[in-house]
Scaffold this active site. Sequence first.
Site, PDB file in Angstrom:
ATOM      1  N   LYS A 217       0.829  -1.215   0.000  1.00 22.99           N
ATOM      2  CA  LYS A 217       0.000   0.000   0.000  1.00 22.99           C
ATOM      3  C   LYS A 217       0.857   1.257   0.000  1.00 22.99           C
ATOM      4  O   LYS A 217       0.642   2.169  -0.798  1.00 22.99           O
ATOM      5  CB  LYS A 217      -0.959  -0.030   1.198  1.00 22.99           C
ATOM      6  CG  LYS A 217      -1.996   1.073   1.173  1.00 22.99           C
ATOM      7  CD  LYS A 217      -1.478   2.311   1.859  1.00 22.99           C
ATOM      8  CE  LYS A 217      -2.466   3.456   1.742  1.00 22.99           C
ATOM      9  NZ  LYS A 217      -1.924   4.678   2.353  1.00 22.99           N
ATOM     10  N   ASP A 236      -6.146   1.008   0.516  1.00 23.24           N
ATOM     11  CA  ASP A 236      -6.201   1.153   1.966  1.00 23.24           C
ATOM     12  C   ASP A 236      -7.584   0.715   2.442  1.00 23.24           C
ATOM     13  O   ASP A 236      -8.366   0.185   1.667  1.00 23.24           O
ATOM     14  CB  ASP A 236      -5.914   2.598   2.369  1.00 23.24           C
ATOM     15  CG  ASP A 236      -7.084   3.504   2.039  1.00 23.24           C
ATOM     16  OD1 ASP A 236      -7.706   3.283   0.988  1.00 23.24           O
ATOM     17  OD2 ASP A 236      -7.408   4.398   2.826  1.00 23.24           O
ATOM     18  N   GLN A 274      -8.463   5.874  -8.473  1.00 20.20           N
ATOM     19  CA  GLN A 274      -8.373   5.510  -7.064  1.00 20.20           C
ATOM     20  C   GLN A 274      -8.536   6.716  -6.174  1.00 20.20           C
ATOM     21  O   GLN A 274      -9.239   6.681  -5.164  1.00 20.20           O
ATOM     22  CB  GLN A 274      -7.031   4.821  -6.797  1.00 20.20           C
ATOM     23  CG  GLN A 274      -6.757   4.440  -5.365  1.00 20.20           C
ATOM     24  CD  GLN A 274      -6.170   5.577  -4.524  1.00 20.20           C
ATOM     25  OE1 GLN A 274      -6.243   5.551  -3.314  1.00 20.20           O
ATOM     26  NE2 GLN A 274      -5.603   6.586  -5.175  1.00 20.20           N
TER      27      GLN A 274
END
Length: 302
Positions: A217, A236, A274
């Site tokens: 991540k 996340d 995203q």
Amino acid sequence: MSAPRYQTVFQVEDYDLAATLESGQAFRWTEQGGDWEGVVGGHWVRLRPSVGRIEAQAVSDPGDWRWLRDYLRLDDDMGAILDSFPKDEPMAAAIGTCRGLRLLRQEPWECLASFLLSSTKQIPQIRQGVRWLCERFGNAVEGPEGGGRVYAFPGPEILAEVSEMALRECRIGFRAKYLKATAERVARGGLGLDAVGSLTLDEARSLLVTLPGVGPKIADCVLLFAYDFPRAFPVDVWVMRALRDLYFPGRRPLLSRLKRFSETHFGPNAGYAQQYLFHHVRMRAGRVRDRRNVEKDPLHGN
DNA sequence: AGCCAGGCAGAGA
DNA sequence: TCTCTGCATGGC
């Protein structure tokens, strides 16, 4: 110190500066009466947004301002980027609520070190940790007259020499040892941050996750927010929930399944998509929080 | 009081 | 490869 002596004006379309600077990419910007103040490339800067423009002020010679244009990604073609998103309901909703949201192009070390602090922290806490790191260990930067002291983000060569205990005094907890170890490795040339940008996405990921405290991540955050890899896609807890709720309702896909989905579904600007999803679901949650706060108003007792 | 936050590393199955 | 747990700290 002196009053801002240098200024310029950028003509912009579809640029929501406030949303961009508060969207959990960068952690050093503070709002002052509609202006935004921060440090980029060793320069203190003040940004003043208005319709169709962003006015920038500096107190040290900014040269041609190219560094700030690059940081703000003013040349991104948002029409083309939004048009590359999948034509589905979740992305349409995200585009609707995030108009003007941009990615930034940050300095790799500051981005990497900041996100090293990010695990299981909320964005305001990350900001606080970053601020304390800068105030305690950063070099002074020329700031505006009458303003507080201004500090640069401390480089790896500085943080490598700081004890873990001193780092812990910035209230960064268990992340202190990761920050120190990563700073040591970068400072002694064990990982060339300059070379990361010329690798392929997979190569760059594989290299970054060898750093202590850096997993998939955080690696993707750095690759997206600093190195401009357009397909990096950090997952996340917010994005994971968004993907599950919006694309796999009623099911329980594994994280590995969600990552595979994200690699194929969102197209060449998946990283931008995203960030739109992330901001979209956080804004929706924020409205829920606000309603709860109203219900908890002292006038109503508790 | 307990749960969660822009996760990761190590251990065990 | 998957799952579980500990890790600091602060806000709600």
